[in-house]
Write a protein that holds these residues in place. Structure first.
Motif, PDB file in Angstrom:
ATOM      1  N   LYS A 133       0.844  -1.206   0.000  1.00  0.00           N
ATOM      2  CA  LYS A 133       0.000   0.000   0.000  1.00  0.00           C
ATOM      3  C   LYS A 133       0.877   1.253   0.000  1.00  0.00           C
ATOM      4  O   LYS A 133       0.677   2.175   0.781  1.00  0.00           O
ATOM      5  CB  LYS A 133      -0.905   0.026   1.237  1.00  0.00           C
ATOM      6  N   GLY A 134       1.883   1.230  -0.844  1.00  0.00           N
ATOM      7  CA  GLY A 134       2.741   2.401  -0.956  1.00  0.00           C
ATOM      8  C   GLY A 134       3.685   2.584   0.211  1.00  0.00           C
ATOM      9  O   GLY A 134       4.474   3.516   0.258  1.00  0.00           O
ATOM     10  N   ASP A 135       3.626   1.676   1.164  1.00  0.00           N
ATOM     11  CA  ASP A 135       4.463   1.800   2.339  1.00  0.00           C
ATOM     12  C   ASP A 135       5.557   0.743   2.287  1.00  0.00           C
ATOM     13  O   ASP A 135       5.311  -0.384   1.882  1.00  0.00           O
ATOM     14  CB  ASP A 135       3.589   1.599   3.578  1.00  0.00           C
ATOM     15  N   HIS A 136       6.769   1.112   2.680  1.00  0.00           N
ATOM     16  CA  HIS A 136       7.849   0.132   2.660  1.00  0.00           C
ATOM     17  C   HIS A 136       8.092  -0.393   4.051  1.00  0.00           C
ATOM     18  O   HIS A 136       8.529   0.333   4.917  1.00  0.00           O
ATOM     19  CB  HIS A 136       9.132   0.773   2.135  1.00  0.00           C
ATOM     20  N   PRO A 137       7.801  -1.659   4.270  1.00  0.00           N
ATOM     21  CA  PRO A 137       8.037  -2.199   5.596  1.00  0.00           C
ATOM     22  C   PRO A 137       9.512  -2.523   5.851  1.00  0.00           C
ATOM     23  O   PRO A 137       9.876  -2.860   6.965  1.00  0.00           O
ATOM     24  CB  PRO A 137       7.182  -3.460   5.611  1.00  0.00           C
ATOM     25  N   ALA A 138      10.346  -2.405   4.820  1.00  0.00           N
ATOM     26  CA  ALA A 138      11.756  -2.757   5.001  1.00  0.00           C
ATOM     27  C   ALA A 138      12.402  -1.824   6.011  1.00  0.00           C
ATOM     28  O   ALA A 138      12.040  -0.661   6.119  1.00  0.00           O
ATOM     29  CB  ALA A 138      12.489  -2.672   3.676  1.00  0.00           C
ATOM     30  N   ILE A 139      13.378  -2.363   6.749  1.00  0.00           N
ATOM     31  CA  ILE A 139      14.123  -1.526   7.675  1.00  0.00           C
ATOM     32  C   ILE A 139      15.602  -1.805   7.493  1.00  0.00           C
ATOM     33  O   ILE A 139      15.999  -2.838   6.955  1.00  0.00           O
ATOM     34  CB  ILE A 139      13.718  -1.766   9.141  1.00  0.00           C
ATOM     35  N   GLY A 140      16.407  -0.877   7.924  1.00  0.00           N
ATOM     36  CA  GLY A 140      17.838  -1.063   7.750  1.00  0.00           C
ATOM     37  C   GLY A 140      18.618  -0.129   8.640  1.00  0.00           C
ATOM     38  O   GLY A 140      18.050   0.712   9.321  1.00  0.00           O
ATOM     39  N   THR A 141      19.928  -0.308   8.632  1.00  0.00           N
ATOM     40  CA  THR A 141      20.779   0.531   9.470  1.00  0.00           C
ATOM     41  C   THR A 141      22.132   0.712   8.815  1.00  0.00           C
ATOM     42  O   THR A 141      22.550  -0.120   8.015  1.00  0.00           O
ATOM     43  CB  THR A 141      20.933  -0.102  10.874  1.00  0.00           C
ATOM     44  N   SER A 142      22.804   1.791   9.149  1.00  0.00           N
ATOM     45  CA  SER A 142      24.172   1.968   8.676  1.00  0.00           C
ATOM     46  C   SER A 142      25.106   1.247   9.630  1.00  0.00           C
ATOM     47  O   SER A 142      24.807   1.102  10.808  1.00  0.00           O
ATOM     48  CB  SER A 142      24.535   3.441   8.608  1.00  0.00           C
ATOM     49  N   THR A 143      26.213   0.759   9.113  1.00  0.00           N
ATOM     50  CA  THR A 143      27.192   0.053   9.943  1.00  0.00           C
ATOM     51  C   THR A 143      28.580   0.571   9.582  1.00  0.00           C
ATOM     52  O   THR A 143      28.713   1.419   8.713  1.00  0.00           O
ATOM     53  CB  THR A 143      27.145  -1.470   9.680  1.00  0.00           C
ATOM     54  N   ILE A 144      29.590   0.019  10.253  1.00  0.00           N
ATOM     55  CA  ILE A 144      30.964   0.426   9.946  1.00  0.00           C
ATOM     56  C   ILE A 144      31.408  -0.223   8.638  1.00  0.00           C
ATOM     57  O   ILE A 144      32.239   0.293   7.914  1.00  0.00           O
ATOM     58  CB  ILE A 144      31.906  -0.005  11.089  1.00  0.00           C
ATOM     59  N   GLY A 145      30.848  -1.378   8.369  1.00  0.00           N
ATOM     60  CA  GLY A 145      31.225  -2.084   7.158  1.00  0.00           C
ATOM     61  C   GLY A 145      30.407  -3.347   7.085  1.00  0.00           C
ATOM     62  O   GLY A 145      29.512  -3.570   7.906  1.00  0.00           O
ATOM     63  N   SER A 146      30.705  -4.203   6.117  1.00  0.00           N
ATOM     64  CA  SER A 146      29.889  -5.401   5.982  1.00  0.00           C
ATOM     65  C   SER A 146      30.063  -6.362   7.150  1.00  0.00           C
ATOM     66  O   SER A 146      29.149  -7.114   7.461  1.00  0.00           O
ATOM     67  CB  SER A 146      30.192  -6.099   4.658  1.00  0.00           C
ATOM     68  N   SER A 147      31.208  -6.336   7.805  1.00  0.00           N
ATOM     69  CA  SER A 147      31.381  -7.270   8.933  1.00  0.00           C
ATOM     70  C   SER A 147      30.354  -7.009  10.011  1.00  0.00           C
ATOM     71  O   SER A 147      29.723  -7.940  10.513  1.00  0.00           O
ATOM     72  CB  SER A 147      32.775  -7.128   9.539  1.00  0.00           C
ATOM     73  N   GLU A 148      30.185  -5.755  10.382  1.00  0.00           N
ATOM     74  CA  GLU A 148      29.186  -5.443  11.396  1.00  0.00           C
ATOM     75  C   GLU A 148      27.800  -5.818  10.883  1.00  0.00           C
ATOM     76  O   GLU A 148      27.001  -6.413  11.605  1.00  0.00           O
ATOM     77  CB  GLU A 148      29.222  -3.960  11.768  1.00  0.00           C
ATOM     78  N   ALA A 149      27.516  -5.486   9.622  1.00  0.00           N
ATOM     79  CA  ALA A 149      26.209  -5.790   9.047  1.00  0.00           C
ATOM     80  C   ALA A 149      25.951  -7.293   9.086  1.00  0.00           C
ATOM     81  O   ALA A 149      24.850  -7.742   9.428  1.00  0.00           O
ATOM     82  CB  ALA A 149      26.133  -5.269   7.619  1.00  0.00           C
ATOM     83  N   VAL A 150      26.980  -8.084   8.768  1.00  0.00           N
ATOM     84  CA  VAL A 150      26.837  -9.537   8.758  1.00  0.00           C
ATOM     85  C   VAL A 150      26.533 -10.055  10.163  1.00  0.00           C
ATOM     86  O   VAL A 150      25.637 -10.866  10.368  1.00  0.00           O
ATOM     87  CB  VAL A 150      28.110 -10.187   8.176  1.00  0.00           C
ATOM     88  N   MET A 151      27.270  -9.547  11.157  1.00  0.00           N
ATOM     89  CA  MET A 151      27.022  -9.944  12.556  1.00  0.00           C
ATOM     90  C   MET A 151      25.575  -9.654  12.934  1.00  0.00           C
ATOM     91  O   MET A 151      24.911 -10.473  13.561  1.00  0.00           O
ATOM     92  CB  MET A 151      27.888  -9.116  13.500  1.00  0.00           C
ATOM     93  N   LEU A 152      25.108  -8.460  12.590  1.00  0.00           N
ATOM     94  CA  LEU A 152      23.753  -8.068  12.961  1.00  0.00           C
ATOM     95  C   LEU A 152      22.733  -8.978  12.289  1.00  0.00           C
ATOM     96  O   LEU A 152      21.766  -9.414  12.917  1.00  0.00           O
ATOM     97  CB  LEU A 152      23.493  -6.612  12.569  1.00  0.00           C
ATOM     98  N   CYS A 153      22.966  -9.270  11.008  1.00  0.00           N
ATOM     99  CA  CYS A 153      22.008 -10.110  10.281  1.00  0.00           C
ATOM    100  C   CYS A 153      22.007 -11.535  10.835  1.00  0.00           C
ATOM    101  O   CYS A 153      20.949 -12.158  10.957  1.00  0.00           O
ATOM    102  CB  CYS A 153      22.324 -10.111   8.789  1.00  0.00           C
ATOM    103  N   VAL A 154      23.186 -12.050  11.169  1.00  0.00           N
ATOM    104  CA  VAL A 154      23.249 -13.410  11.731  1.00  0.00           C
ATOM    105  C   VAL A 154      22.551 -13.446  13.085  1.00  0.00           C
ATOM    106  O   VAL A 154      21.802 -14.374  13.393  1.00  0.00           O
ATOM    107  CB  VAL A 154      24.714 -13.887  11.852  1.00  0.00           C
TER     108      VAL A 154
END
Lengths: 514, 518
Positions: A133-154
């Motif tokens: 309905k025109g709304d994006h339920p996706a969420i996200g965050t900035s990190t220091i790099g992919s390593s931090e992003a990977v930790m968060l996702c795991v």
């Protein structure tokens, strides 16, 4: 003499005065009038182990540090790394101006926080985050790099699995994560630190990256997720996420499991959408629940920024979110770091705005064009076997190995070409193919056609020179490199010597690609 | 020779404009004359076309002009001033990737030197080669804390496994006033956090109660050098002695981690005789933020371990890079080298004597501010002076007023000052306080300005009646700029304040609302 007595008064205790030094430099060279290389600090060793007792003038310290850093490699000639080495002057200005801004301090720097949110939006949309309905339920965050992003996702994958299992009253003590053996070191780190079993799909001659069939076979009730890599560390291949999605969907339907895919798009996330917009690897696929991407790789920002995006908040359990009460405002945060500079995030926004889709497409097309050109020339030389994909079917990099059996190997080529200043790393392939050695050149923005030609010429020269070097001399050079290279010398002073952790060496040997 | 010229029709002009040949984008007008200024800045989607670099620069810079002024932000410890030479050094090294040791060997060497200097500053034992301290640079104290917790947990697990005992219920003893990073570390690494509550007379952790909470499943105790709310140094020495006694009796091998995020670069210079560091045998690891009183811009912290024994080997990753091995212990990987270089600059530029002078100045300014506030008779001072705590002033309003500390903070904000108001740690939630952090750039003259504005704010609030204050609050809650950022993902905070954790147990959300003070 005046300064001498001051010293005693200020601290209350005597600072030993080197008489000979006073004789040479006098007592007052704190003034800026004394030339840097005529000051006492220039005649002394830089402090290494202990904070010095006294201050030193800022311009002198700056220069001495700068002179020391002059021995660092030249970032532009470093073909080992994806990490951005060129940004526009305006972006550099923004970076410098925002160095003192702390990104997590939302109350004081709301605009910086908003810019971070805009970047998340743009990247989520780039990856076709589903709209309702025109709304994006996706969420996200900035990190220091992919390593931090990977930790968060795991962490999110694991917690979600734990919840689901708990609800059914099933045990949660044996989580596992399925990934290719070609995954970057941060994946191994994430599973080790978060106490998850890492199930690795070995690579083979036929398939230099994760085979989706084998991966899905490994999935069981304890699997928290499957990792696909968009741009394999070794050869830059895009893994077949679409097939993985299909197979996984079929398996889930049959068994009632609910296993999602995480796509590690650290390197490919800013390439594929522009070069291969039709390639389906992102949130268009139903089982893809989270994606990480490095802003400091093909996002074209200097090191220190990455992004983690989740399909919807369903995949990021609330239990992991921290509500931070800052000056009366509650903020939701999900990060392993806290205070950090906002400059890289702002530089990322600058790039997104400045380049737009058209600009990114132009830059990435150039890179593919140049990497295809280099690949083509290497194949034509009849001395190398190409291992990477061309024509935009993979990352803009060239992975190759020697075609003929020689008395020298890829490592020798790497060290020979180093003499010209090029850092062209040699690796052994991922588990399953450890006997295969290879070289890898990453094509970054600042690798122009002209520079590519110089590289090809130097590579040719290196081969010719090695051809003429006899075996004994080659061995001698290798030994020497090991025992007295600058790296080896630096290690002697290290606290962590390779010997300290010798027992782990074999087991943990992983290729680093950043 | 005269050319015969056509008068170009409007139709043709329109046509060339559509084709982009003479588009006004291509005219080098001033930034504010281009079309991008008349359009909304892209917020949600990657724009289709490029934008000239100077326009993008200007638009972003203008956007950021609405951010607060770092110098007037008295809420944070994070450094807002560095010398120009240091700034230049950082700018010159932005391109360097710290993790790439092979390529940037000198940057790595500089990091080693920083670790050495800081380990010595914290009196790490240096008598023989096998017990040398280890350390690493981090992005900040949060990363350092997670790494240290990981090390404590793994060491405990290994010891328990060796004895054949279960390892499923680790716990960490800490104060309920801990920074949010600790709660995060416990939650993410699945450790029970045993919180020792603060009581009315001590705003920090009671050493005796902390040691009482220790059992066979305790991976460590966390002491804090410079508490979040009031800047007190916790009594690490007493904790060490009590713990030593308990360990002798029970043979638990429990260590102390000192969170010296804020105090690590203050105490050694202002109160060098205070024993809180590796001089105490039970202190196994210390973290410190370089970007607080280490006087470097945001993005640098340090974790130091007493000896390799306390950093289990299986947490260390050895990476093969261009034929050479690198040992690494970090949650991040690629990151800029500029901050490490800037930290080294500060260490050798200032030396012990420079740090001592600056920290002494800060302590004096804090004492002066506290004294003046006390003299007004309107405030109660909760922090310690005289260098026995961090250079900050924590205070609350005396007496029963129709306005509270939060209103006072909002009033000061109108002048540009950011002086945060908080509620105290769990069990003392009724206590509200204000906190002024004295940083390097908070000089005595700026201090006088703040005092003047504080008196003015009090007077202004005195003249308002309770109703007006209430109205102000409502407006602020609804419409302040920061309320727009509140909970952007629309997570619902459950009404009863409880959520279920992974174990299916009820978890109080209050814990999550730990102070995010940095």
């Amino acid at each position: 003499m005046v300064l001498l007595s001051l010293r005693v008064q200020e601290n209350g205790d005597e600072v030993p005065v080197d008489e000979k030094e006073v004789e040479t430099y006098g007592t007052i060279d704190y003034s800026t009038a004394v030339p840097i290389y005529g000051s006492r600090w220039s005649g002394r060793e830089l402090p290494k182990n202990k904070i010095p007792e006294r201050e030193a003038p800022p311009h002198v310290v700056k220069h001495l540090i700068k002179d020391e850093l002059a021995l660092d490699g030249n970032p532009a000639l470093n073909l080992a790394s994806f990490v951005t080495t060129y940004m526009e002057g305006e972006a550099r200005d923004l970076l410098a101006q925002t160095a003192s801004v702390n990104l997590v301090d939302l109350e004081v720097y709301p605009q910086s926080a908003e810019i971070s949110a805009r970047c998340v939006n743009m990247i989520a949309n780039l990856y076709h985050a589903p709209a309702e309905k025109g709304d994006h339920p996706a969420i996200g965050t900035s990190t220091i790099g992919s390593s931090e992003a990977v930790m968060l996702c795991v962490l999110a994958l694991k917690r979600r699995w734990q919840f689901a299992r708990k609800e059914k009253g099933l045990p949660i003590d044996k989580p596992n994560l399925v990934m290719g053996a070609n995954a970057q070191v941060c994946w191994h780190k994430a599973v080790r630190y978060l106490e998850i079993e890492g199930r690795e799909v070995n690579v083979t001659e036929e398939c230099l990256y994760m085979d989706p069939k084998k991966a899905v076979e490994m999935v069981d009730e304890n699997t928290i997720g499957v990792v696909a890599i968009l741009g394999s560390t070794f050869t830059g291949h895009y893994e077949d996420v679409k097939t993985l999605d299909k197979l996984l969907e079929a398996k889930c339907k049959k068994t009632g499991l609910d296993v999602g895919i995480h796509v590690d798009a650290a390197s490919g996330g800013f390439v594929a959408p522009f070069i291969n917009p039709d390639l389906e690897w992102d949130f268009r696929l139903k089982r893809v629940i989270s994606i990480n991407v490095s802003g400091h790789k093909y996002g074209l920002v200097y090191p220190g920024v990455g992004w983690a995006i989740w399909r919807s908040k369903e995949y990021l359990p609330e239990d992991l979110i921290f509500w931070v009460n800052y000056l009366g405002t509650d903020q939701a945060s999900f990060t392993l770091n806290f205070s950090k500079g906002s400059s890289s995030v702002i530089a990322q926004y600058y790039n997104l705005l400045r380049f737009g889709r058209a600009g990114y497409t132009r830059v990435m097309s150039n890179l593919i064009h140049i990497s295809d050109y280099i690949a083509d020339q290497l194949v034509k030389s009849d001395q190398f076997i190409l291992m990477s994909a061309t024509g935009g079917q993979g990352l803009p990099l060239i992975a190759f190995r020697l075609k003929h059996e020689k008395h020298y190997d890829e490592y020798d080529v790497a060290s020979k070409i180093r003499e010209r200043g090029w850092v062209l790393p040699a690796y052994t392939m991922a588990p399953g193919l450890e006997h295969v050695k290879m070289l890898r050149a990453v094509v970054r923005e600042d690798m122009s056609k002209n520079r590519a030609d110089i590289l090809l010429r130097d590579l040719q020269a290196a081969l010719e020179s090695l051809e003429k070097t006899d075996k004994a001399l080659l061995q001698h050079t290798r030994d020497q490199h090991k025992s007295v290279g600058h790296k080896a010398l630096a290690k002697r002073g290290h606290h962590v010597t390779p010997e300290t952790y010798n027992s782990q060496r074999k087991k943990l040997k992983r290729t680093q690609a950043c | 020779m005269v050319f015969l010229s056509n008068a170009v029709s409007q139709a043709r002009i329109d046509e060339t404009n559509v084709n982009g040949e003479h588009h006004h984008d291509n005219v080098s007008t001033t930034v504010y004359g281009t079309r991008w200024v008349a359009e909304d800045i892209p917020r949600y989607d990657l724009p289709e076309g490029e934008m000239p670099s100077n326009v993008a620069y200007r638009l972003i810079k203008d956007d950021l002009a609405l951010d607060g002024n770092p110098a007037l932000n008295l809420a944070t410890f994070v450094t807002t001033y560095m010398e120009e030479e240091a700034e230049r050094l950082m700018a010159e090294n932005l391109t360097k990737n710290f993790i790439d040791h092979e390529e940037y060997a000198s940057s790595a060497e500089i990091c080693n030197r920083c670790v050495n200097m800081i380990a010595r500053l914290f009196n790490a034992p240096m008598h023989d080669a096998s017990s040398e301290a280890l350390g690493c640079s981090t992005v900040g104290s949060s990363e350092a804390i997670i790494l240290c917790t990981l090390a404590m947990k793994r060491r405990w697990q290994l010891a328990r496994k060796a004895k054949g005992l279960p390892t499923d219920k680790p716990n960490l003893v800490l104060s309920s006033a801990m920074q949010v990073a600790w709660h995060k570390a416990c939650r993410y690494l699945e450790i029970e956090s045993r919180e020792v509550p603060c009581t009315g007379d001590v705003y920090y952790m009671d050493a005796e109660k902390a040691v009482e909470a220790v059992d066979e499943n305790t991976i460590g105790i966390c002491a804090i050098l410079g508490t979040t709310y009031t800047g007190h140094y916790e009594d690490v020495k007493k904790m060490n002695d009590l713990l030593e006694a308990k360990v002798a009796k029970t043979d638990y091998d429990v260590g102390i981690h000192v969170d010296a995020a804020s105090g690590g670069f203050v105490a050694p210079f202002v109160v060098p005789e205070l024993e809180w560091d590796f001089r105490l045998p039970r202190v196994v690891s210390i973290n410190v933020s370089g970007h607080k009183y280490g006087l470097t811009y945001a993005g640098i912290g340090w974790a130091i371990w007493r000896s390799p024994e306390y950093l289990p080997k299986d947490l260390i990753f050895n990476i093969n890079y261009l034929g050479s091995e690198q040992a690494s212990f970090t949650l991040n990987f690629s990151k800029g080298a500029a901050h490490v270089i800037a930290q080294y600059y500060v260490l050798i530029r200032l030396g012990r004597s420079g740090f001592t002078k600056i920290m002494t100045n800060l302590t004096r300014t804090a004492d002066h501010l506290a004294e003046c506030l006390r003299a007004t008779g309107r405030f109660e001072i909760l922090s310690q002076g005289n260098g026995n705590g961090l250079p900050l002033v924590a205070f609350s309003l005396k007496g029963d007023m129709h306005y509270d500390e939060f209103d006072f903070a909002a009033k000061l904000r109108e002048r540009g000052w950011i002086v945060p108001a908080y509620t105290m740690a769990p069990d003392l939630e009724t206590k509200k306080l204000l906190r002024v952090v004295v940083r390097e750039d908070f000089s005595r003259s700026r201090c006088e300005l703040l005092l003047r504005d504080m008196i003015a704010a009090l007077k202004a609030l005195d003249t308002l009646d309770a109703k007006a204050v209430e109205a102000h609050r409502a407006v602020k809650d609804e419409h302040s700029h920061s309320s727009l950022h509140k909970n952007p993902a629309q997570y619902t905070i459950p009404e009863n304040g409880h959520v279920l954790n992974a174990e299916g147990e009820v978890q109080n959300l209050d814990v999550k609302q730990a102070p995010g003070i940095c």
